[in-house]
Design a protein around this motif. Structure first.
Motif, mmCIF file in Angstrom:
data_model
loop_
_atom_site.group_PDB
_atom_site.id
_atom_site.type_symbol
_atom_site.label_atom_id
_atom_site.label_comp_id
_atom_site.label_asym_id
_atom_site.label_seq_id
_atom_site.Cartn_x
_atom_site.Cartn_y
_atom_site.Cartn_z
ATOM 1 N N ILE A 71 -66.562 -17.437 -24.599
ATOM 2 C CA ILE A 71 -67.012 -17.966 -23.459
ATOM 3 C C ILE A 71 -68.299 -18.970 -23.546
ATOM 4 O O ILE A 71 -67.919 -20.114 -22.963
ATOM 5 C CB ILE A 71 -67.411 -16.791 -22.261
ATOM 6 N N ILE A 88 -63.998 -22.077 -14.858
ATOM 7 C CA ILE A 88 -64.574 -21.182 -16.547
ATOM 8 C C ILE A 88 -66.202 -21.018 -16.281
ATOM 9 O O ILE A 88 -66.672 -19.858 -16.625
ATOM 10 C CB ILE A 88 -64.325 -21.954 -17.762
ATOM 11 N N LEU A 91 -66.493 -18.001 -14.155
ATOM 12 C CA LEU A 91 -66.230 -16.672 -14.692
ATOM 13 C C LEU A 91 -67.594 -16.272 -15.790
ATOM 14 O O LEU A 91 -67.552 -15.197 -15.977
ATOM 15 C CB LEU A 91 -64.971 -16.879 -15.366
ATOM 16 N N TYR A 92 -67.990 -17.366 -16.358
ATOM 17 C CA TYR A 92 -69.161 -17.098 -17.267
ATOM 18 C C TYR A 92 -70.113 -16.406 -16.775
ATOM 19 O O TYR A 92 -70.628 -15.499 -17.261
ATOM 20 C CB TYR A 92 -69.484 -18.664 -17.991
ATOM 21 N N ASN A 152 -62.573 -10.236 -15.279
ATOM 22 C CA ASN A 152 -63.148 -11.316 -15.421
ATOM 23 C C ASN A 152 -62.754 -11.982 -16.801
ATOM 24 O O ASN A 152 -62.479 -13.070 -16.803
ATOM 25 C CB ASN A 152 -64.445 -11.261 -15.018
ATOM 26 N N HIS A 156 -60.692 -15.129 -17.409
ATOM 27 C CA HIS A 156 -61.422 -16.273 -18.161
ATOM 28 C C HIS A 156 -60.399 -16.822 -19.363
ATOM 29 O O HIS A 156 -60.090 -17.999 -19.413
ATOM 30 C CB HIS A 156 -62.666 -15.820 -18.981
#
Length: 171
Positions: A71, A88, A91-92, A152, A156
């Protein structure tokens, strides 16, 4: 990355649904059953405690690996190339926050479980049962967090695949 993702997907099986006794005050019969089975119950709880401890270490390591090896580098790379991706990045942030939630929730749950194990259920079955209900609730909260993290991480992975497809189409 796929191997880590498959490992994360299997983690939902670790936190299974508990079996609940009837709500409300315990009957004399139920109190007697708890008192008579106290030693067996405590041994079972200690087994759960050991298993949960191993699970915590396993999950923590997998989450850390996923964050540090996949990630974070993806976020840095996209930003460096001037192509940040809002999905992204979001989500990180979600995974980082939930990982912290997981750690604090697990600590709280572990303390609750330890307190439960230390109650003399032969002499205090009602107190034991009330603590058992509270411990179960903390475990359910922890289970929901594990499920959210897993969701999640899958999201991702899907978002990264979409970015890759977009990059392949531009070549």
């Amino acid at each position: 990355m796929r191997k880590v993702l498959v490992g994360i997907m299997c983690l939902g099986m670790i936190f299974m649904e508990p079996v609940f006794a009837e709500e409300g005050k315990l009957s004399d019969e139920q109190k007697g059953a708890i008192s008579q089975s106290c030693n067996t119950i405590k041994q079972t709880l200690k087994t759960v405690q050991k298993s949960d401890s191993r699970t915590r270490a396993f999950l923590g390591a997998k989450y850390e690996t996923f964050i540090s090896d996949y990630i974070s580098p993806m976020n840095v790379r996209l930003t460096k190339e001037g192509k940040p991706n809002a999905t992204i990045t979001s989500l990180y942030s979600n995974v980082l926050g939930m990982r912290q939630d997981f750690s604090s929730q697990f600590t709280s749950y572990s303390q609750e479980l330890e307190e439960l194990i230390n109650i003399n259920c032969q002499e205090k079955p009602e107190e034991f049962y009330q603590k058992l209900k509270a411990t179960r609730q903390k475990r359910m909260t922890l289970k929901a967090t594990v499920k959210s993290i897993r969701t999640n991480l899958v999201n991702h992975y899907t978002a990264v695949k979409k970015v890759e497809e977009g990059l392949d189409g531009k070549k």
